[in-house]
Design a protein around this motif. Structure first.
Motif, PDB file in Angstrom:
ATOM      1  N   HIS A  34       0.879  -1.115  -0.014  1.00  0.00           N
ATOM      2  CA  HIS A  34       0.007   0.013   0.072  1.00  0.00           C
ATOM      3  C   HIS A  34       0.784   1.311  -0.352  1.00  0.00           C
ATOM      4  N   ASP A 104      -8.631  -6.278  -2.378  1.00  0.00           N
ATOM      5  CA  ASP A 104      -9.508  -7.107  -3.268  1.00  0.00           C
ATOM      6  C   ASP A 104     -10.844  -7.699  -2.393  1.00  0.00           C
ATOM      7  N   ASP A 106     -12.594  -5.666  -0.611  1.00  0.00           N
ATOM      8  CA  ASP A 106     -13.150  -4.693  -0.747  1.00  0.00           C
ATOM      9  C   ASP A 106     -13.920  -4.700  -2.208  1.00  0.00           C
TER      10      ASP A 106
HETATM   11  C1  LIG Z   1     -19.796  -4.403   6.265  1.00  0.00           C
HETATM   12  C2  LIG Z   1     -18.455  -4.827   6.669  1.00  0.00           C
HETATM   13  N1  LIG Z   1     -18.266  -5.943   6.598  1.00  0.00           N
HETATM   14  C3  LIG Z   1     -17.095  -6.563   7.012  1.00  0.00           C
HETATM   15  C4  LIG Z   1     -16.163  -5.692   7.403  1.00  0.00           C
HETATM   16  C5  LIG Z   1     -14.830  -6.623   7.875  1.00  0.00           C
HETATM   17  N2  LIG Z   1     -13.675  -6.077   7.218  1.00  0.00           N
HETATM   18  C6  LIG Z   1     -12.656  -5.188   7.347  1.00  0.00           C
HETATM   19  S1  LIG Z   1     -11.385  -5.008   6.304  1.00  0.00           S
HETATM   20  C7  LIG Z   1     -12.184  -6.335   5.272  1.00  0.00           C
HETATM   21  C8  LIG Z   1     -11.347  -6.948   4.157  1.00  0.00           C
HETATM   22  C9  LIG Z   1     -10.368  -5.929   3.700  1.00  0.00           C
HETATM   23  O1  LIG Z   1      -9.683  -6.943   2.757  1.00  0.00           O
HETATM   24  P1  LIG Z   1      -9.076  -6.244   1.559  1.00  0.00           P
HETATM   25  O2  LIG Z   1      -9.813  -5.322   0.718  1.00  0.00           O
HETATM   26  O3  LIG Z   1      -8.452  -7.191   0.722  1.00  0.00           O
HETATM   27  O4  LIG Z   1      -7.934  -5.018   1.904  1.00  0.00           O
HETATM   28  P2  LIG Z   1      -6.735  -5.259   2.685  1.00  0.00           P
HETATM   29  O5  LIG Z   1      -6.684  -5.191   3.921  1.00  0.00           O
HETATM   30  O6  LIG Z   1      -6.050  -6.663   2.344  1.00  0.00           O
HETATM   31  O7  LIG Z   1      -5.680  -4.036   2.156  1.00  0.00           O
HETATM   32  C10 LIG Z   1     -13.390  -6.960   6.011  1.00  0.00           C
HETATM   33  C11 LIG Z   1     -13.858  -8.109   5.633  1.00  0.00           C
HETATM   34  C12 LIG Z   1     -16.332  -4.352   7.587  1.00  0.00           C
HETATM   35  N3  LIG Z   1     -15.488  -3.541   8.148  1.00  0.00           N
HETATM   36  N4  LIG Z   1     -17.512  -4.080   6.998  1.00  0.00           N
END
Ligand SMILES: Cc1ncc(C[n+]2csc(CCOP(=O)(O)OP(=O)(O)O)c2C)c(N)n1
Ligand code: SF4
Length: 478
Positions: A34, A104, A106
């Motif tokens: 990032h 990913d 998101d």
């Molecule tokens: C509506 C909702 N569902 C689930 C979550 C929990 N959550 C926080 S970050 C995340 C996944 C993030 O993964 P990614 O988009 O791959 O980003 P990275 O952290 O790998 O940069 C999840 C499921 C949330 N915050 N809000």
């Protein structure tokens, strides 16, 4: 001897005010992709001279705090919704550079349909998609882009086709749509790939500046912490494993041949929309807003009290009536710890100009309906501002001598009307009469819109009139 000076991009803040003592570092793990991508984006914004017109939509995921680093307009939105938020921003601010930055989990999981629809509409936005094959923030769960066989906390034996399906190839999918103009997959593993990413970042922003439509750059990134590898191992892993499933390359590029006017068709001015909907122009509406003394103009308000005093409703009432009057308005509640005797508060803007942020950090008006609220917010009021307080419940006057103070025994007056709960409406009436910001007719017209219990309209109307009468007496008006 030639000297090369490396310095931080001007599109980053000088220091990061996220946590005291950590003003020069980001929250990312060592080796995380990032940070590298942030740098490439910030440098591109500098070079396009676009910092001041950029709106960055931060995702939910490890980059959720991007707003602490980029010195641009920042919005943090709900998980996966960046393309929808970016759509709204770009349509009302067509000359902005609007960037959706997404992981990913998101973009490809919870926000899968959001990105598809925005891409299919050909929104003139730029999407940076960080594919690190995992949910980093939440501790390394499987993402749609997790590779077959890859172990994650939710696929401890490795992802299988039968159980979890195949990795999702976002660049390939988006490039199949007709509308997007540019889709490329890049990586930030070594200098050569990082330079390609640098070029792709710039192209995707340039396309937007030239109104060419939707651009998406998928960036193969690393998550050393989630993958349980060193940064060096992680970079090798991308090249050895991710490149096979997600080959870098240009998947679609119509930047050269795209008709710019096609993208322009999405751009309507607010006045165009008003005239189509038969709404009077902003100028006409503005001319109908009451003229008030300079010190009361465009109030930025904090309204505070304890739960049950109708503070939030007072804010809604001001905003509803303000809207009727033609102001740009905002209202945001803060539910706070009122159950424990603290304050419930809301922020209200009534403005003849556009409201930049609904958050009021330096109020021009404070309405305090209990002592903790006065204690908490008194010092925030700008010099020359106005403090209104319920003198039946607050046993001390404000200590500031550089603000105007208006004491209203609102609870006592409400009790005399037979219902303590209308103290908020007494304050409303007194405030509008004292400052002239809204007329009595506008507020009374708006009353049935913001009062849930319709049977309470008559009493609340009387309370507003009582407040007006009180202010008139104070001002020695008949
Ligand atoms: C509506 C909702 N569902 C689930 C979550 C929990 N959550 C926080 S970050 C995340 C996944 C993030 O993964 P990614 O988009 O791959 O980003 P990275 O952290 O790998 O940069 C999840 C499921 C949330 N915050 N809000
Ligand atoms: S968990 Fe992974 S994606 Fe998140 S900051 Fe650490 S290395 Fe980066």
């Amino acid at each position: 001897m030639a000297v090369t000076a490396y310095k931080k991009a001007a599109s980053f803040y000088e220091s990061y005010e996220r946590k005291s003592g950590l003003k020069d570092v980001t929250h990312y793990c060592p080796g995380c992709g990032h940070g590298v991508l942030h740098k490439l984006i910030a440098e591109a914004l500098d070079d396009f001279n676009a910092t001041d017109k950029t709106v960055l939509i931060s995702p939910v995921g490890c980059s959720v705090f991007a707003y602490y680093y980029f010195k641009v307009g920042n919005i943090q939105c709900a998980h996966g919704r960046a393309p929808a938020v970016a759509t709204g921003i770009k349509r009302v601010l067509p000359h902005s550079v609007t960037i959706a930055y997404q992981g990913d989990g998101d973009l490809a999981a919870i926000g899968g349909n959001n990105i598809l629809q925005a891409a299919n509409r050909g929104e003139n936005i730029t999407v940076f998609f960080v594919n690190n094959a995992i949910y980093g923030m939440t501790g390394g769960q499987m993402a749609p882009t997790t590779l077959l066989g890859q172990k994650t906390t939710t696929t401890p034996y490795g992802r299988t086709t039968a159980n979890e399906g195949m990795p999702m190839k976002v660049a390939e999918i988006i490039s199949q749509l007709d509308a997007p103009v540019y889709v490329e997959r890049v990586a930030i593993t070594d200098a050569k790939h990082t330079m390609k990413t640098r070029a792709a970042v710039r192209k995707a922003i340039k396309n937007q500046l030239e109104n060419k439509g939707f651009s998406l750059v998928e960036v193969l990134s690393v998550c050393p912490s989630g993958w349980k590898m060193t940064p060096v191992q992680a970079k090798q892993w991308v090249e050895e494993h991710m490149f096979k499933i997600f080959p870098p390359g240009v998947y679609k590029d119509e930047s050269a041949e795209r008709d710019i006017r096609e993208a322009n068709k999405f751009i309507f001015s607010t006045e165009d929309i008003r005239s189509k909907l038969d709404i009077p122009s902003q100028e006409v509406i503005k001319s109908q807003i009451p003229q008030v003394p300079e010190r009361y103009k465009d109030p930025r308000m904090i309204l505070a009290g304890f739960g049950g005093q109708g503070i939030l409703m007072l804010g809604v009432g001001l905003s509803e009536a303000g809207m009727e009057a033609g102001y740009n308005v905002s209202w945001i509640p803060s539910y706070g710890p009122e159950m424990r005797g603290g304050t419930a508060n809301c922020h209200v803007n009534l403005s003849t100009n556009r409201v930049g942020s609904p958050l009021v950090s330096k109020p021009t008006v404070l309405v305090a309906m209990n002592l903790p609220s006065l204690d908490k917010f008194e010092d925030l009021v700008v010099p020359g501002g106005l403090i209104i307080y319920d003198s039946s419940l607050i046993n001390r006057a404000p200590q500031r001598d550089d603000v105007e103070v208006f004491a209203i025994p609102a609870t006592e007056l409400a009790d005399k009307l037979g219902n303590t709960r209308v103290a908020n409406m007494i304050i409303l009436g007194a405030y509008i009469e004292y400052t002239g910001v809204l007329t009595k007719a506008t507020v009374l017209d708006a009353l049935p819109n913001f009062l849930k219990k319709k049977t309470m309209v008559p009493l609340n109307r009387i309370a507003i009139e009582k407040g007006i009468e009180f202010a008139r007496q104070k001002m020695n008006k008949s």
